[in-house]
Design a protein around this motif. Structure first.
Motif, PDB file in Angstrom:
ATOM      1  N   ALA A  25      96.644  37.687  41.633  1.00 59.15           N
ATOM      2  CA  ALA A  25      96.142  38.894  40.967  1.00 59.15           C
ATOM      3  C   ALA A  25      96.459  40.131  41.801  1.00 59.15           C
ATOM      4  O   ALA A  25      96.871  41.172  41.272  1.00 59.15           O
ATOM      5  CB  ALA A  25      94.632  38.777  40.730  1.00 59.15           C
ATOM      6  N   ALA A  26      96.307  40.008  43.111  1.00 56.83           N
ATOM      7  CA  ALA A  26      96.580  41.146  43.987  1.00 56.83           C
ATOM      8  C   ALA A  26      98.052  41.533  43.927  1.00 56.83           C
ATOM      9  O   ALA A  26      98.402  42.718  43.880  1.00 56.83           O
ATOM     10  CB  ALA A  26      96.168  40.812  45.420  1.00 56.83           C
ATOM     11  N   SER A 112      92.244  53.506  36.613  1.00 53.45           N
ATOM     12  CA  SER A 112      91.301  52.696  35.835  1.00 53.45           C
ATOM     13  C   SER A 112      91.996  52.060  34.640  1.00 53.45           C
ATOM     14  O   SER A 112      91.761  50.883  34.323  1.00 53.45           O
ATOM     15  CB  SER A 112      90.132  53.565  35.361  1.00 53.45           C
ATOM     16  OG  SER A 112      89.343  53.986  36.456  1.00 53.45           O
ATOM     17  N   HIS A 118      95.599  45.377  33.690  1.00 58.07           N
ATOM     18  CA  HIS A 118      95.777  44.267  34.633  1.00 58.07           C
ATOM     19  C   HIS A 118      94.788  43.145  34.326  1.00 58.07           C
ATOM     20  O   HIS A 118      95.165  41.975  34.225  1.00 58.07           O
ATOM     21  CB  HIS A 118      95.573  44.802  36.047  1.00 58.07           C
ATOM     22  CG  HIS A 118      95.539  43.764  37.117  1.00 58.07           C
ATOM     23  ND1 HIS A 118      96.577  42.892  37.354  1.00 58.07           N
ATOM     24  CD2 HIS A 118      94.584  43.455  38.028  1.00 58.07           C
ATOM     25  CE1 HIS A 118      96.257  42.095  38.352  1.00 58.07           C
ATOM     26  NE2 HIS A 118      95.059  42.419  38.788  1.00 58.07           N
ATOM     27  N   ASP A 119      93.537  43.513  34.165  1.00 59.49           N
ATOM     28  CA  ASP A 119      92.509  42.533  33.815  1.00 59.49           C
ATOM     29  C   ASP A 119      92.902  41.735  32.576  1.00 59.49           C
ATOM     30  O   ASP A 119      92.807  40.503  32.558  1.00 59.49           O
ATOM     31  CB  ASP A 119      91.203  43.269  33.530  1.00 59.49           C
ATOM     32  CG  ASP A 119      90.133  42.942  34.544  1.00 59.49           C
ATOM     33  OD1 ASP A 119      90.378  43.178  35.740  1.00 59.49           O
ATOM     34  OD2 ASP A 119      89.083  42.427  34.127  1.00 59.49           O
ATOM     35  N   ALA A 121      95.806  41.226  31.312  1.00 65.06           N
ATOM     36  CA  ALA A 121      96.969  40.357  31.519  1.00 65.06           C
ATOM     37  C   ALA A 121      96.573  39.084  32.283  1.00 65.06           C
ATOM     38  O   ALA A 121      97.038  37.990  31.959  1.00 65.06           O
ATOM     39  CB  ALA A 121      98.055  41.112  32.284  1.00 65.06           C
ATOM     40  N   ILE A 122      95.720  39.228  33.273  1.00 68.12           N
ATOM     41  CA  ILE A 122      95.334  38.069  34.080  1.00 68.12           C
ATOM     42  C   ILE A 122      94.482  37.098  33.259  1.00 68.12           C
ATOM     43  O   ILE A 122      94.637  35.880  33.364  1.00 68.12           O
ATOM     44  CB  ILE A 122      94.560  38.523  35.338  1.00 68.12           C
ATOM     45  CG1 ILE A 122      95.455  39.372  36.240  1.00 68.12           C
ATOM     46  CG2 ILE A 122      94.019  37.321  36.097  1.00 68.12           C
ATOM     47  CD1 ILE A 122      96.586  38.638  36.896  1.00 68.12           C
ATOM     48  N   LEU A 123      93.607  37.641  32.429  1.00 61.14           N
ATOM     49  CA  LEU A 123      92.634  36.797  31.729  1.00 61.14           C
ATOM     50  C   LEU A 123      93.026  36.484  30.287  1.00 61.14           C
ATOM     51  O   LEU A 123      92.193  36.011  29.502  1.00 61.14           O
ATOM     52  CB  LEU A 123      91.263  37.487  31.735  1.00 61.14           C
ATOM     53  CG  LEU A 123      90.715  37.828  33.118  1.00 61.14           C
ATOM     54  CD1 LEU A 123      89.353  38.482  32.992  1.00 61.14           C
ATOM     55  CD2 LEU A 123      90.639  36.586  33.979  1.00 61.14           C
ATOM     56  N   ARG A 124      94.260  36.755  29.938  1.00 56.13           N
ATOM     57  CA  ARG A 124      94.659  36.652  28.527  1.00 56.13           C
ATOM     58  C   ARG A 124      94.454  35.267  27.948  1.00 56.13           C
ATOM     59  O   ARG A 124      94.353  35.108  26.730  1.00 56.13           O
ATOM     60  CB  ARG A 124      96.129  37.031  28.384  1.00 56.13           C
ATOM     61  CG  ARG A 124      97.034  36.065  29.111  1.00 56.13           C
ATOM     62  CD  ARG A 124      98.505  36.389  28.959  1.00 56.13           C
ATOM     63  NE  ARG A 124      99.287  35.333  29.622  1.00 56.13           N
ATOM     64  CZ  ARG A 124     100.601  35.325  29.717  1.00 56.13           C
ATOM     65  NH1 ARG A 124     101.309  36.322  29.203  1.00 56.13           N
ATOM     66  NH2 ARG A 124     101.231  34.335  30.321  1.00 56.13           N
ATOM     67  N   SER A 125      94.396  34.236  28.805  1.00 58.21           N
ATOM     68  CA  SER A 125      94.252  32.881  28.277  1.00 58.21           C
ATOM     69  C   SER A 125      92.803  32.539  27.935  1.00 58.21           C
ATOM     70  O   SER A 125      92.545  31.475  27.381  1.00 58.21           O
ATOM     71  CB  SER A 125      94.791  31.865  29.292  1.00 58.21           C
ATOM     72  OG  SER A 125      94.062  31.951  30.498  1.00 58.21           O
ATOM     73  N   LEU A 126      91.875  33.421  28.246  1.00 49.71           N
ATOM     74  CA  LEU A 126      90.455  33.161  27.957  1.00 49.71           C
ATOM     75  C   LEU A 126      89.973  34.043  26.809  1.00 49.71           C
ATOM     76  O   LEU A 126      90.351  35.220  26.722  1.00 49.71           O
ATOM     77  CB  LEU A 126      89.601  33.460  29.201  1.00 49.71           C
ATOM     78  CG  LEU A 126      89.991  32.757  30.504  1.00 49.71           C
ATOM     79  CD1 LEU A 126      89.022  33.165  31.619  1.00 49.71           C
ATOM     80  CD2 LEU A 126      90.023  31.263  30.329  1.00 49.71           C
ATOM     81  N   ARG A 135      83.476  36.121  34.681  1.00 49.93           N
ATOM     82  CA  ARG A 135      83.077  37.311  35.428  1.00 49.93           C
ATOM     83  C   ARG A 135      81.670  37.148  35.997  1.00 49.93           C
ATOM     84  O   ARG A 135      81.400  37.514  37.149  1.00 49.93           O
ATOM     85  CB  ARG A 135      83.147  38.523  34.507  1.00 49.93           C
ATOM     86  CG  ARG A 135      83.082  39.822  35.258  1.00 49.93           C
ATOM     87  CD  ARG A 135      83.636  40.991  34.432  1.00 49.93           C
ATOM     88  NE  ARG A 135      83.246  42.233  35.071  1.00 49.93           N
ATOM     89  CZ  ARG A 135      82.000  42.667  35.071  1.00 49.93           C
ATOM     90  NH1 ARG A 135      81.046  41.970  34.462  1.00 49.93           N
ATOM     91  NH2 ARG A 135      81.688  43.797  35.695  1.00 49.93           N
TER      92      ARG A 135
END
Lengths: 158, 158
Positions: A25-26, A112, A118-119, A121-126, A135
């Motif tokens: 993620a970083a 922001s 970004h959030d 894209a990272i969590l798109r599978s949920l 979270r």
DNA sequence: TATTGTTATACTCTATAACTATA
DNA sequence: TATAGTTATAGAGTATAACAATA
């Protein structure tokens, strides 16, 4: 008692998954904010100033967990671009209070937005429910582990 | 439409939480394996060799995402301690296949133990059910994001 | 004398690229 | 000529500690 067989596909523990996903993620975030011509360290500094304007560099260094000497160049890099300004404290002229400029605040809005993208894209599978569950779990662990909210504990190595 | 007020305590996104917790978990793990006189990079290398013995250094470098030149010193550091051995491939004497020695395998057992203790410490605030839920969510995200199982994507910066 | 911010120095780490040996 | 591994070089980034200004 039989000796354990070679464990080829030892399932990774949750802490290892955390570390691996955190690094991933970083890295992805680093790519995104590069489009704003920012490094992760600069972004972390801007975030910290926005969260609590007027702090001295010493205070900021302690909050971010970095030697004050390193902050000098970092503040320079964003001050030269007109995003942050040092204001001398008239009462004690040794202190340089840090503030965002108008340009700096405007950039924070864009940061922001990048963060939200970004959030996503990272969590798109949920789905939304699982995202909220993840979270909440992460927040619980972060609080238990004593992490300072909004501060990246690995700031030193950004 | 009113301009947004200064967002002092903007709740951190899940991706930021991931990065922060990941860095925290990595730092705590670094402390733990220091007791075994290992660095995170050495540990990652041992893990990779254990997962797939006999690979060449080139293959290993590609898997770990690091230049082959860096692997040399890393392999040296564990080979000098008798944890890993290079075996020349008789068919093509340019290749050095990497294997764990008996001592190396024994150390892997201890590393696994440290890993379990580490997991427990990081997740102590969650009950068994929540730990499983968190782990399942992380696995889903990791898979979706294309992470290589068992490999730390930030190996380059360990 | 103590503290804030700054600068200077030395050190660690890394990637790039040259080099050796094998093919 | 091409590839695996190694070594050499140079560069980036950092922390430590010395320094200047202010208290």
């Amino acid at each position: 008692m039989v000796a354990s067989a070679p464990r080829l596909e030892d399932p990774p523990g949750a802490a290892f998954l955390l570390a691996a996903l955190g690094a991933h993620a970083a890295a992805r975030f680093t790519e995104r904010i590069a489009a704003l011509d920012l490094t992760p360290a600069q972004t972390g500094l801007l975030r910290a100033i926005a969260a609590d304007p007027g702090q001295s560099q010493q205070t900021m260094a302690q909050l971010l967990g970095t030697p004050p000497s390193r902050l000098v160049g970092l503040v320079d890099s964003v001050a030269d671009r007109g995003l942050v300004e040092r204001r001398r404290n008239p009462g004690d002229r040794r202190l340089h209070a840090l503030y965002l400029t108008e340009d700096g605040e405007a950039l924070m809005e864009r940061i922001s937005t990048v963060g939200r993208e970004h959030d996503e894209a990272i969590l798109r599978s949920l789905d939304a429910g699982d995202q909220a569950r993840l979270r909440a779990l992460l927040l619980r662990v972060a609080e238990d582990q004593g992490l300072t909210p909004g501060v990246h504990p690995g700031f030193r190595h950004l």
